[in-house]
Write an enzyme that holds these catalytic residues in place. Structure first.
Site, short mmCIF file in Angstrom:
data_model
loop_
_atom_site.label_atom_id
_atom_site.label_comp_id
_atom_site.label_asym_id
_atom_site.label_seq_id
_atom_site.Cartn_x
_atom_site.Cartn_y
_atom_site.Cartn_z
N GLU A 40 1.31 3.80 -9.33
CA GLU A 40 1.88 2.86 -8.24
C GLU A 40 1.05 2.10 -7.66
O GLU A 40 0.60 0.91 -6.96
CB GLU A 40 2.22 3.57 -7.04
CG GLU A 40 3.63 2.71 -6.64
CD GLU A 40 2.92 2.19 -5.17
OE1 GLU A 40 3.05 0.91 -4.50
OE2 GLU A 40 2.25 3.05 -4.74
N HIS A 50 -2.99 6.26 3.00
CA HIS A 50 -4.52 5.97 2.52
C HIS A 50 -5.73 6.92 2.74
O HIS A 50 -6.61 5.90 2.94
CB HIS A 50 -4.68 4.49 2.09
CG HIS A 50 -3.25 3.82 1.09
ND1 HIS A 50 -3.31 2.64 0.88
CD2 HIS A 50 -2.58 4.66 0.78
CE1 HIS A 50 -3.23 2.13 -0.19
NE2 HIS A 50 -1.75 3.26 0.08
#
Lengths: 456, 456
Positions: free
Chosen positions: B317, B416
């Protein structure tokens, strides 16, 4: 309303220089309220962390910090600004890495402990011997860790007074020697941290024959979980560093010279050196800023207090060097040191004061409890017994000491980590510290309180 | 008390296999309550983050993640467990560093953006052109950044629905190209983060001719403060990385085969790949765990629902690969896809559901609002328009979609970054997600609801 009018009146009288009309408690209260309304501390801290940043002993930045300190004290109006050099062994970090190599390879977030030896250039790879508490490792027989990397994952407890740090600090300071004694080839600990994030926290250790590093709390928990699956866990550790013998260091000094008894000195300060990963904001830029701002507020009074107020930016606390150097250089002066104190537990609020014996009972300090009550600080009648590492040397020579207890609940979330940055500092709390220091130090410097009198 | 007794009775009837006696809402409610009492999701997530860890496309760990997914789905009792391979360009991070070289040297905490080109081995050192907003940089004329490192320090706003991310994402994705167009030699942004700590956050970018990286929020603020002093700020940036063409990737699939209409499929999933710094716990181990646990709860029913429930662990993804691959492989099946949905916004609680047009009005979903009300989820009558990146391809081909809105307030604190670890996951919230998914997906799979009917 009355107190507001009264505070205003005091402020006006300060500006007008009509300070002779004020009692010591009145001037002390005015200093307190001026600090609370916005002290210079935050700007001092912002300047240090922005213009210097991390400043470990032996680094080029440490010299820049000294130059910054001299310039700042002069700019703020201190007198007798000077440096007192001393030499100190310095340890400098090189590239570091660690990873789990089996059964499930993952990188680890680590920091070598200050003073560790390096690993061989290719690192050390070995199975781990895992201990959930430091006591468990101490219970392992001599030689039983042969060929293993000893890993201790004991967590640190969050406490208001920092007692959680004291409870586990030997795991970091002496642990490497203890692991070596049992045959370990390297030593890893869960960082002495109250957070559960990915920042490892460094800190000093006693010299040991094996390399040693701290894992982030998250990485220590990962090792615990992985080991619980029953397969042997292996880790590869690479550490590099070098030692500089006789690195130069400096205590930076500025004074507000006493108008009647300049030889009688109140010594306060924080330490200017820091660990390398963060910018040393809470450890101990905050202490430097609090005590420097305290001196600045006192220097701005229409006239200096009767005794000298001396602010020292200690130059090598993290390696345990500056306090000893200061005591050695000033041992002839100890009889004239009225009181010594260090701010070195971050920037969160002060909740308690302890003084040297006799201090609380001295008539000169009669108003102290009332002065500090609005700051939500209690005056504890027990004698101060811990003034900070940089004052310990003076204390051992007989100088009276004081301790302001700060809320340390958050301090160990970021202390000695890359996340020790100015964003961790609450400006209001920082100013509460300055208010407390300014009110107390002015009172001590203007009065004739004798902390040696009536003491044990 | 009545509801407790009723829930107990339902649980007993489930165990006894007496499910035929239950209505769809009764079974859905029992699944919901079973999930709330403790779903398998946390253990699945713990297994993934401990046994695999970070798993970016093109890494050895990504292959281990695929093998983990296959083994996990089999162990949990899914049928038709298989992988659907595809190829994808992969970007792999090498050593990285950055530092301010003047006027006040300090190291910077950075992460290269995913897809950035490397710098020359000695790095790039240049003065910065500083912009406090991305719009300010876009307003700079072509060529005006010649020889400069463009730095954009716009902060990200914290919002419940993640809108703060959308507001600044172009700064990361397109920013490097825009900076290059204006002549910049490199590009740095304040991380798309709602925290104010020292973690930089990576993320994808469109290919650009200059290297690009993200600063931690703290380091971006440091640059702002330093630049405010008026002297030119220079930075040295070193990035290394390599590209692998045609790296292998896999969508991992498991099913609960429909007992009456196996060809009619409800597709749910999360993505198995992650960025490299953390362990991909909230992005998107949580989504994998939530949807896999949902499938497991449905698989454990005494009999399968009438339609097939398919759980997909999407394989790439973060590089925008797995959704397209899935749609391409399944375009012939789209007419039989009853509904598609992805969980990819962490593990915090769901507060709102949107469905494909017609769904809310369908008699088969009459009890849905009551089913979700105890979970504090509202059913919004507006049609779902965003099903997550891995479902977009199916959506474009005409498949009906659904969206569960999660509280994203905390998500971008660690997304992240190296701090995306299982410690960020609240177990109760994770189970609330599973409860919501299980109740809805069972209802859709057991009923004859047609989301295409009555839709626009």
């Amino acid at each position: 309303m009355r107190s507001t009018v009264s505070a205003l009146a005091l402020a006006v009288s300060l500006v007008a220089g009509a300070v002779q009309a004020q009692s010591i408690p009145e001037t002390a209260a005015a200093l307190r309220d001026k600090a609370l309304a916005g002290s210079p501390a935050y700007d001092i801290l912002e300047s240090l962390t922005t213009e210097v940043g991390p400043r470990p002993t032996g680094s080029p930045a440490q010299k820049r910090a000294m130059e910054w300190g001299v310039a700042k004290l002069k700019a703020l109006g201190f007198s007798n600004v000077h440096v007192e050099p001393f030499s100190k062994q310095a340890w400098t970090r090189g590239p570091e890495s660690a990873e789990i190599t089996g059964p499930y390879p993952q990188k680890l977030a680590i920091l070598g402990l200050g003073g560790t030896i390096p690993t061989p250039p290719d690192g050390i790879e070995a199975p781990i011997a895992l201990f959930h508490t430091y006591a468990d490792m101490l219970a392992a027989p001599t030689g039983s860790l042969s060929g293993k990397i000893a890993v201790v994952t004991e967590p640190m407890v969050r406490t208001e007074n920092g007692a959680g740090y004291g409870a586990v600090i030997l795991m970091r300071v002496i642990g490497p020697q203890e692991a070596a004694r049992r045959g370990a080839v390297a030593y890893l600990i869960r960082s002495l941290s109250t957070a559960d994030d990915r920042f490892p926290h460094t800190g000093n250790m006693e010299p040991a024959s094996i390399p040693a590093a701290a894992l982030s709390p998250v990485d220590a928990a990962l090792i615990d979980r992985m080991a619980a699956r029953g397969q042997p866990v292996t880790i590869r550790l690479k550490l590099d560093s070098h030692i500089t013998q006789n690195a130069q260091a400096w205590n930076v000094v500025g004074e507000i010279k006493g108008r009647e008894h300049p030889e009688q000195v109140v010594v306060i300060g924080g330490h200017l050196d820091s660990w390398d990963p963060g910018t040393g904001a809470i450890d101990d830029g905050a202490g430097v800023a609090i005590t420097t701002a305290t001196g600045k507020l006192i220097a701005d009074l229409p006239r200096a207090p009767r005794r000298t107020v001396r602010v020292v930016m200690f130059g090598s606390e993290e390696t345990d060097g500056s306090g000893a150097a200061y005591a050695a250089a000033h041992k002839g002066e100890v009889a004239n040191i009225v009181l010594g104190g260090e701010s070195d537990l971050g920037s969160d609020r002060i909740y308690k004061l302890r003084l040297a014996p006799g201090g609380v009972a001295d008539p000169a300090l009669k108003g102290l409890a009332d002065l500090l009550a609005p700051l939500k600080i209690i005056v504890d009648k027990a004698p101060a017994d811990d003034a900070g590492a940089d004052i310990e040397g003076l204390q051992a020579l007989g100088a009276p000491i004081m301790t302001y207890y700060q809320d340390a609940s958050r301090y160990f979330d970021t202390h000695h980590s890359a996340n020790d940055v100015i964003e961790r500092v609450d400006r209001k709390s920082l100013d509460q510290n300055v208010a407390a220091w300014a009110a107390l130090i002015y009172t001590v410097a203007e009065s004739d309180v004798d902390f040696r009198k009536g003491g044990k």
